[in-house]
Enzyme design. Structure first.
Site, PDB file in Angstrom:
ATOM      1  CG  ASP A 262      -1.650   1.249   1.448  1.00  0.00           C
ATOM      2  OD1 ASP A 262      -1.603   2.198   0.603  1.00  0.00           O
ATOM      3  OD2 ASP A 262      -2.391   1.366   2.621  1.00  0.00           O
TER       4      ASP A 262
ATOM      5  CE  LYS B 213      -1.877   7.113  -3.288  1.00  0.00           C
ATOM      6  NZ  LYS B 213      -2.345   6.010  -2.213  1.00  0.00           N
TER       7      LYS B 213
ATOM      8  CD  GLU C 279      -5.281   3.764  -2.401  1.00  0.00           C
ATOM      9  OE1 GLU C 279      -6.100   4.519  -1.681  1.00  0.00           O
ATOM     10  OE2 GLU C 279      -4.138   3.940  -2.467  1.00  0.00           O
TER      11      GLU C 279
ATOM     12  CG  ASP D 216      -9.689   5.216   2.312  1.00  0.00           C
ATOM     13  OD1 ASP D 216      -9.428   5.597   3.542  1.00  0.00           O
ATOM     14  OD2 ASP D 216      -9.102   4.779   1.589  1.00  0.00           O
TER      15      ASP D 216
END
Ligand code: AMP
Length: 584
Positions: free
Chosen positions: A9, A70, A147, A169
């Site tokens: 991850d 990211k 994800e 999330d």
């Protein structure tokens, strides 16, 4: 031998690496912690540092540290790090390389292949950039998966055709929600919505605003002008926010926050929930939007899975339950679930038939009782303190109130079971707190439950105003045995899908790991022994002895990542004996 394929991850704030070890998917600790900050830096000597070490120098050396790379993936930009500039792919590759090398050191074998996760909203360019980062790190990226798909896999998606799941999330800085559907054995994201500027950090900010206002009222000093004070406030209030996930109150005290006055504040969960409710309403709007996009309604959803640290907020769970009439699933650590799902996918691709997740949860709800006047008459009902499926060990509190003025004592009853009515649940103990102060009705009593992996429940009741406390320790194991079948059924939704045959299938299981006293001590001993063992490996010892040391170190690492203290204890003892004979 099958190829080893790890799951990674690669997160904005943190990254994790998971691997199938003997049929069990575990997240490996990196520098002693399963969660590694996605932070890259150069130390004062110009040496590359990654993870917590880089994170630690962020404030002192911002020009030599890169965070949240990211967010830049897929962009054609260069990021300065010290004297040089790097592409986002290159910076990300440092993170991946660190995970790979640390894992190799622990497993004592090379890692060449990985499954890496990306947000569902990543476009092709961002996915390609992630793949390139993997390759730069010396990894063949066998698959890039979404994800939410990974989270769903960790919860056993793939086994039931047509199953519809929601992955909610909520991290520190971003929120997204995805509708995941299983179609022809493939776990697919049907719709995804989110807000890239909504998360736990915003909750912290609301608490900071509240504290600033209180401080101004009390001392007529505006802390908004004081950057140092604001930074300190953010740290303590973030900590208080976490406390409010488990406790009804959180006390905040910072000395000389403005150089002259102390900040003293008590936060109440109820007030905090009112503050964050509008933000959570926004997440629910996104949720409905994603369902609409997938042409579904809440009643079509079979499972809701929670991902991201901020989903530990009880109001998140409460709202989802209330609005969707579904119990959200939170058994798997919301910080590790995506890596675990990626690890499972890696294990499927590698052809490993057994892959499950070890989670220690309580299969029952533990409550105390209170009187409710909801229906006119005063009825006794159960106030859940530790909800079923909560990961163990668990430590939580709720507040109950005295019924009348000058009430001298309060009886604390403890029940196990899912019903609102005590008579439908199993009583497991009660005790009396005597000597309460003379106070009007509504005197708060905080009831605290500590449940360990062995089913030992420590209950403490504290009169809030005086601190008068009484504790008892109850063994809930008898009840566990009585309800073993129920526990099995509870687990079976996870274990039921134990024979995965196609990519996308996954399984999880629960198991009780014995908790020995002094886990910290065991870990320290293991660390110490490992250092001594590694030092010996550098010396001239026989290949048999070297092999044995390597194996024991490997087994200790596995025991640590499984929280299996009994095995760790055994490995420590064996390694200690061996080193005793080998060291001069
Ligand atoms: P993530 O981006 O998934 O690592 O989530 C980080 C966010 O989760 C931060 O805002 C943390 O403050 C928040 N968080 C972590 N633990 C808790 C907790 N126990 N209760 C509430 N928020 C938490």
């Amino acid at each position: 031998m099958n190829d080893l394929i790890v799951g990674i991850d690669l997160g904005t704030t943190n990254s994790e690496i998971a691997i199938n070890q003997d049929g069990q998917v575990n997240v490996l600790p990196i520098h002693g912690n399963p969660i590694m900050p996605s932070c890259v830096g150069l130390d004062p000597a110009g040496k590359l540092i990654v993870g917590q070490a880089a994170r630690n120098q962020l404030v002192a050396s911002p020009d030599n540290t890169v965070l949240s790379i990211k967010r830049k993936m897929g962009e054609e930009i260069r990021v300065r790090l010290g004297e040089k500039e790097y592409s986002p792919e290159e910076i990300s590759s440092f993170i991946l390389r660190e995970l790979k090398q640390e894992a190799e050191r622990q497993l004592l074998q090379p890692i060449r292949k990985a499954v890496i996760t990306v947000p569902a909203f990543f476009n092709e360019r961002q996915r390609k950039a992630t793949q390139a980062a993997g390759e730069l790190a010396g990894l063949e990226v066998v698959r890039i998966i979404n994800e939410p798909t990974a989270a769903a896999l960790a919860y056993g998606a793939g086994a039931k055709e047509g199953e519809t799941m929601l992955v909610y999330d909520l991290g520190g800085g971003t929120f997204d929600v995805s509708v995941v559907v299983v179609e022809q054995g493939v776990v697919e994201v049907k719709a995804s919505h989110g807000d890239t500027h909504l998360g736990g950090d915003d909750f912290d900010q609301l608490l900071v605003d509240h504290a600033v206002l209180q401080f101004k009222r009390l001392h007529n000093v505006d802390l908004v002008q004081d950057l140092r004070a604001l930074r300190r406030l953010k740290v303590v209030l973030e900590r208080a926010k976490r406390t409010l996930s488990d406790e009804p109150y959180a006390a905040v005290r910072e000395e000389y926050i403005d150089g002259q006055h102390h900040l003293e504040l008590e936060l109440e969960r109820h007030d905090y929930e009112q503050m964050i409710l509008p933000l959570l309403e926004r997440t629910l709007t996104c949720l409905h939007q994603s369902l609409t996009d997938a042409h579904l309604s809440p009643k079509d959803v079979q499972k809701v899975m929670l991902v991201g640290g901020a989903t530990r907020t009880p109001l998140v769970q409460g709202l989802l339950q209330e609005r969707l009439q579904l119990d959200p699933r939170f058994e798997i650590n919301p910080d590790l679930i995506v890596a675990m799902g990626a690890g499972m996918q890696g294990s499927v691709i590698a052809g490993q038939s057994r892959h499950s997740i070890l989670v220690d949860i309580t299969p029952h709800t533990y409550s105390t009782t209170a009187i409710s006047f909801r229906h006119g008459e005063g009825d006794l009902y159960c106030v859940p303190i530790i909800h079923r499926n909560t990961p163990l060990p668990a430590s939580k509190s709720e507040v109950v109130y005295t019924m009348y003025d000058d009430q001298p004592a309060a009886k604390v009853e403890v029940y196990q079971g899912e019903d609102e009515l005590p008579q439908s649940n199993t009583p497991i103990g009660d005790f009396l707190v005597e000597g309460l102060s003379k106070a009007p009705e509504g005197n708060p009593i905080v009831v605290h439950f500590d449940l360990d992996l062995n089913g030992i429940l420590k209950v403490t009741a504290t009169e809030k105003v005086t601190g008068l406390a009484k504790s008892v320790t109850l063994d809930t194991k008898g009840q566990h045995h009585l309800n073993l079948e129920e526990a099995r059924r509870n687990i079976s939704s996870l274990v039921g899908e134990t024979q995965p045959t196609a990519p996308g299938q996954a399984a999880a299981e629960t198991a009780a790991t014995p908790a020995l006293a002094g886990a910290d001590e065991l870990l320290n001993t293991a660390k110490d022994l490992r250092k001594r063992g590694e030092a010996l490996l550098e010396k001239n010892i026989s290949p048999e002895d070297a092999d044995e040391i390597r194996q024991l170190i490997h087994q200790s690492a596995a025991a640590i990542s499984e929280n299996n203290w009994t095995v760790l204890n055994e490995r420590n003892e064996t390694l200690s004996d061996l080193l005793f004979y080998l060291e001069d």
